[in-house]
Design a protein around this motif. Structure first.
Motif, PDB file in Angstrom:
ATOM      1  N   UNK A 290      85.216   2.753   8.305  1.00 63.22           N
ATOM      2  CA  UNK A 290      85.889   2.286   7.088  1.00 63.22           C
ATOM      3  C   UNK A 290      87.343   2.017   7.449  1.00 63.22           C
ATOM      4  N   UNK A 291      87.892   0.928   6.931  1.00 67.96           N
ATOM      5  CA  UNK A 291      89.262   0.572   7.300  1.00 67.96           C
ATOM      6  C   UNK A 291      90.267   1.635   6.875  1.00 67.96           C
ATOM      7  N   UNK A 292      89.977   2.316   5.765  1.00 67.39           N
ATOM      8  CA  UNK A 292      90.867   3.400   5.348  1.00 67.39           C
ATOM      9  C   UNK A 292      90.013   4.546   4.835  1.00 67.39           C
ATOM     10  N   UNK A 324      76.316  -3.617   1.637  1.00 71.17           N
ATOM     11  CA  UNK A 324      77.512  -4.402   1.829  1.00 71.17           C
ATOM     12  C   UNK A 324      78.802  -3.575   1.833  1.00 71.17           C
ATOM     13  N   UNK A 325      78.706  -2.292   2.249  1.00 74.09           N
ATOM     14  CA  UNK A 325      79.939  -1.511   2.351  1.00 74.09           C
ATOM     15  C   UNK A 325      80.819  -2.068   3.462  1.00 74.09           C
ATOM     16  N   UNK A 326      80.239  -2.335   4.639  1.00 74.78           N
ATOM     17  CA  UNK A 326      80.987  -3.155   5.591  1.00 74.78           C
ATOM     18  C   UNK A 326      80.206  -4.460   5.779  1.00 74.78           C
ATOM     19  N   UNK A 327      80.896  -5.462   6.294  1.00 72.67           N
ATOM     20  CA  UNK A 327      80.382  -6.825   6.294  1.00 72.67           C
ATOM     21  C   UNK A 327      79.463  -7.044   7.493  1.00 72.67           C
ATOM     22  N   UNK A 329      78.480  -9.646   8.783  1.00 77.02           N
ATOM     23  CA  UNK A 329      78.931 -10.741   9.647  1.00 77.02           C
ATOM     24  C   UNK A 329      79.889 -10.238  10.721  1.00 77.02           C
ATOM     25  N   UNK A 330      80.453  -9.041  10.480  1.00 76.96           N
ATOM     26  CA  UNK A 330      81.470  -8.505  11.388  1.00 76.96           C
ATOM     27  C   UNK A 330      81.025  -7.175  11.985  1.00 76.96           C
ATOM     28  N   UNK A 333      82.644  -5.663  15.041  1.00 74.85           N
ATOM     29  CA  UNK A 333      83.961  -5.081  14.795  1.00 74.85           C
ATOM     30  C   UNK A 333      83.905  -3.551  14.774  1.00 74.85           C
ATOM     31  N   UNK A 425      76.104  -7.889  -4.265  1.00 73.26           N
ATOM     32  CA  UNK A 425      76.836  -6.627  -4.247  1.00 73.26           C
ATOM     33  C   UNK A 425      75.902  -5.469  -4.488  1.00 73.26           C
TER      34      UNK A 425
END
Lengths: 432, 398
Positions: A290-292, A324-327, A329-330, A333, A425
């Motif tokens: 998670x980014x944060x 869809x918590x993280x994408x 497509x990425x 990452x 979503x």
């Protein structure tokens, strides 16, 4: 197997199709990261139908003369990504009538035409564990899918017949998400006791079946929830347990040890606090980036370094999207962020592929590029862990499922006007 | 400015020791000053809380006694063009969510300044990700949700960190409003309610101008400030028709406006350009649902191509991640067609200009605040680390 027989019969009647189906394809000139071993500069991969039949360095691999050639110079080939925790497909699980739904199969609710599959393919994902939500102690049976082109969910399964074979795992959750008003537990201790009670019931059910010893008169009345739990007790169905806080992680391990079932920890936000205990229990961890931190009480202590700490402790560690918590497509990452926080490159690439495959018991089919494995692979523009790298093609069982040069595919990689359906979503994350 | 001069005099009078009065030299392979071309093999000198000099290593000598940092890349401190950190807390419990007041849909008089928690953990988290200044405040959701402000991130009280206590009034158009309020129930009704209030504010202003003293009304004061140009209208709108509604309101009432979110901006680039409206573009990785369903990774690059000024924002998240990181959002935009230096510009100087604080922050030049981020590689690359963050001449992260 049945599908294979049907296919063979079909082919007997259709001679030109045999030629087509046996088309051999060879990919040359690129860097191959097989994940099972060292990267191969200027590698060669030969695929036939849905399998890899040869892989190695230029000159070491026999290239069949009739093979269709693909020059991938300057590009990188690696295994199709395996996502061990996803909510693609718009499926659901148990309802609010109970906190425990071992009988409920997400495969009965998935839309094979959902654009979420196309989005995942654009991110290089070829295998997914599709899970019901975390708002229940047991929200239902998960399903392991190949992102094949499909009209029916049956066309995407790993198994041929979900009535005869175990098609997925069992989703469980502890911590705050399943807690609520009755019939949901009000506390953590109650949560654990409800799970224990149900597993004791399943042990009794299993004992009755064993005592019946094949005698139909002595068999217990069929209970599809109990049947799924017996598969869990027999080690055939893996428990995928959503858990965040360090003490919840240990509770998940404690219950798995009591009932001797196979466990994969999911999310594991505070893994860095109990990495040695996870290693000692020999339980794999499917983690998220998670980014944060925060967004919920349990996730305030999540760290980017979870991957590195678990790697150091010797734990089998994979990343997941929790789409869809993280994408989706990425997805690459997530591995890159693991490396940023100290994970080795090798472990990060494994954590996007083979380690996740192990958590789904599909490591013999997918997760590395090796002779005899499924021809599931992605072609990248460069270093898999760079932000500037794009997934250019995604192949599933020898068929190209995503090609960035095709505008109809590319739109799923970038988004835009009317690309995604209105309902992409989210699933239920609790909040009773 | 007044505050800084007093502080400086105070320091001089007390003869503050060298340790608290910064003398720092940063030597880097690449310095993105955001004032012209990047400098290769350059030096930034910091004296006190200001930048003393910036230039190539051949021009600048590091004076003795300076605390010297060597790194690969230096940028100005990053500026989040629109966030809710300090108001929407990390725990996501009712008690720490102050980003949206739902008692009525039009409350432009609510000040972020009165709600900002300078010690909130997410403020510190974004600081560690290089964000030294935030434009923060009320989130999207109300027709008029309140007044935003600009604050630097390392300080323990809002008073110490504030750069501008009232910056914009935040407005929202579109279906998001319906999620939080019964009234308005439709888009058209929402716009009608806003127009009515602006017309009232026009009359309020007329009365003031004619010498009449209307009863002081905080709501009217705030909207009058928007009409006067003292406050900018920041309008969150994602769908193309909502963006056009925002432009229509701007035209009718003549206020200064920033378009916020703008997921479908790529459908109405000419119209946005013609209106001369800058954009705080949605986080590149925003989830594609609701009004932002049609968001694209390529919108930032399309804004750049169209010559529309834009800056990156972290926006508002109701779940996880509780805050986004603008550096990461810019990186994805750069991976999908945006020129890399333009991406860095939209994290630094561009938001500073759009927020009216470019005299102090957003670029590296003599006399500007000594806010710097030190990287060990390409700032946008996934695997690059932030080595240090310096704010007002103090190393706040090592």
């Amino acid at each position: 197997m049945k599908r294979f027989i049907q296919l063979s019969i079909l082919l007997l009647f259709c001679i030109p199709a045999i030629v087509l189906a046996q088309q051999t394809k060879v990919f040359t000139g690129g860097k191959i990261i097989p994940v099972s071993g060292e990267p191969i500069e200027n590698g060669v991969m030969v695929i036939q139908d849905e399998k890899i039949i040869a892989i190695g360095a230029q000159g070491e691999v026999d290239i069949p003369t009739n093979a269709k050639k693909y020059d991938v110079s300057g590009k990188v080939i690696m295994p199709g990504l395996v996502d061990s925790h996803s909510h693609v497909g718009g499926g659901d699980g148990g309802d609010r009538s109970s906190a425990l739904h071992p009988d409920t199969r997400i495969l009965d609710s998935i839309d094979p035409r959902s654009d979420t599959f196309k989005k995942a393919l654009a991110g290089g994902i070829t295998t997914v564990n599709v899970m019901p939500g975390s708002g229940h102690l047991m929200s239902g049976q998960t399903v392991y899918l190949k992102l094949r082109k499909a009209n029916r969910i049956e066309d995407m399964l790993f198994v041929d017949n979900p009535r005869e074979e175990v098609a997925g795992g069992l989703k469980m959750a502890n911590g705050t998400n399943p807690i609520g008003k009755g019939p949901f537990p009000g506390t953590r201790a109650k949560s654990a006791s409800m799970v224990r009670e149900l597993f004791i019931k399943a042990q009794n059910y299993k004992e009755k079946i064993e005592k019946a010893d094949g005698d139909p008169d002595k068999m217990p009345t069929r209970d599809i929830g109990m049947e799924a739990l017996v598969e869990v007790l027999n080690g055939e169905r893996i428990v995928h347990n959503h858990t965040h806080r360090h003490d919840d992680i240990l509770t998940a391990i404690r219950l798995a040890e009591e009932f001797d079932y196979r466990l994969v920890l999911h999310h594991v936000s505070e893994a860095w606090k109990v990495a040695d205990e996870i290693a000692e229990a020999d339980v794999p961890a499917s983690i998220i980036v998670l980014d944060s931190p925060g967004g919920k009480m349990e996730a305030v202590d999540i760290k980017y370094k979870n991957g590195a700490v678990l790697e150091d402790a010797g734990v089998t560690v994979g990343y997941h999207t929790d789409a869809s918590i993280t994408d989706t497509r990425l997805f690459l990452r997530s591995g890159a962020f693991g490396v940023r926080a100290g994970m080795s490159r090798e472990a990060a690439l494994k954590a996007l592929t083979i380690e996740n495959a192990k958590m789904l018991d599909v490591q013999d089919r997918v997760g590395t590029l090796e002779k005899g494995k499924d021809a599931d692979f992605i072609i990248l523009s460069g270093n898999p862990l760079s932000v500037y790298t794009r997934v250019q093609q995604t192949w599933v069982e020898g068929k190209k499922r995503f090609d960035i040069s095709n505008p109809e595919d590319r739109k799923y990689a970038t988004g835009g006007y009317d690309v995604f359906e209105r309902t992409t979503q989210n699933h239920n994350h609790g909040r009773n | 400015m007044k505050k800084r001069i007093t502080l400086f005099l105070f320091a001089l009078l007390l003869g503050v020791s060298m340790s608290s009065y910064s003398q720092i030299a940063v030597q880097a392979d690449t310095i993105y000053t955001m004032e012209g071309n990047k400098i290769v093999n350059g030096i930034v000198l910091v004296q006190g809380d200001k930048i003393e000099a910036v230039g190539s290593a051949s021009e600048i000598e590091i004076p003795s006694g300076y605390d010297t940092h060597k790194t690969s890349v230096v940028t100005p401190g990053l500026i989040d063009a629109h966030t809710v950190v300090g108001l929407a807390g990390i725990y996501n419990q009712d008690s720490d969510q102050d980003q949206l007041e739902t008692s009525s849909a039009i409350q432009p008089h609510l000040r972020a300044y009165d709600a900002y928690n300078a010690r909130e953990e997410l403020v510190d988290f974004v600081l560690n990700k290089g964000v030294t200044t935030v434009h923060t405040g009320h989130g999207p959701g109300a027709l008029a949700s309140g007044q935003t402000m600009i604050v630097k991130t390392p300080y323990n009280t809002v008073e110490k960190g504030v750069l501008d206590s009232e910056t914009t009034v935040a407005f929202t158009l579109g279906s998001t409003v319906g999620r939080y309020f019964d009234k308005p129930g439709t888009r058209a009704k929402g716009v009608a309610m806003l127009r009515q209030q602006f017309i009232k504010a026009q009359e309020y202003l007329e009365k003031q101008k004619s010498g009449e003293k209307p009863n002081k009304d905080l709501k009217m004061e705030a909207l009058a400030d928007v009409l006067n140009g003292d406050l900018t209208a920041m309008i969150t709108a994602h769908r193309a028709n909502d963006i056009m509604t925002a432009l229509r309101l701007k035209e009718e009432f003549g206020f200064d406006m920033i378009l916020d979110g703008a997921a479908e901006a790529y459908l109405v680039l000419d119209e946005i350009k013609e209106a001369g409206v800058p954009v705080f573009i949605h986080p590149t990785m925003t989830r594609t649902y609701g009004d932002a369903k049609n968001a694209s990774f390529t919108t930032a690059s399309k804004l750049a191509e169209a010559g529309i000024s834009f800056a990156f924002q972290s926006g508002f998240e109701s779940y996880v991640p509780k805050t986004r990181i603008i550096l990461y959002e810019a990186a994805i935009a750069a991976a999908y067609g945006l020129d890399r230096e333009t991406a860095l510009h939209a994290l630094t100087k561009q938001p500073a200009q759009l927020l009216g604080i470019s005299d102090k922050v957003g670029s590296l030049a003599k006399g500007k605040d000594a806010d710097l981020v030190l990287f060990d590689g390409d700032p946008l690359e996934y695997t690059t680390h932030i080595k240090s963050v310096i704010v007002d001449g103090k190393v706040v992260k090592k």
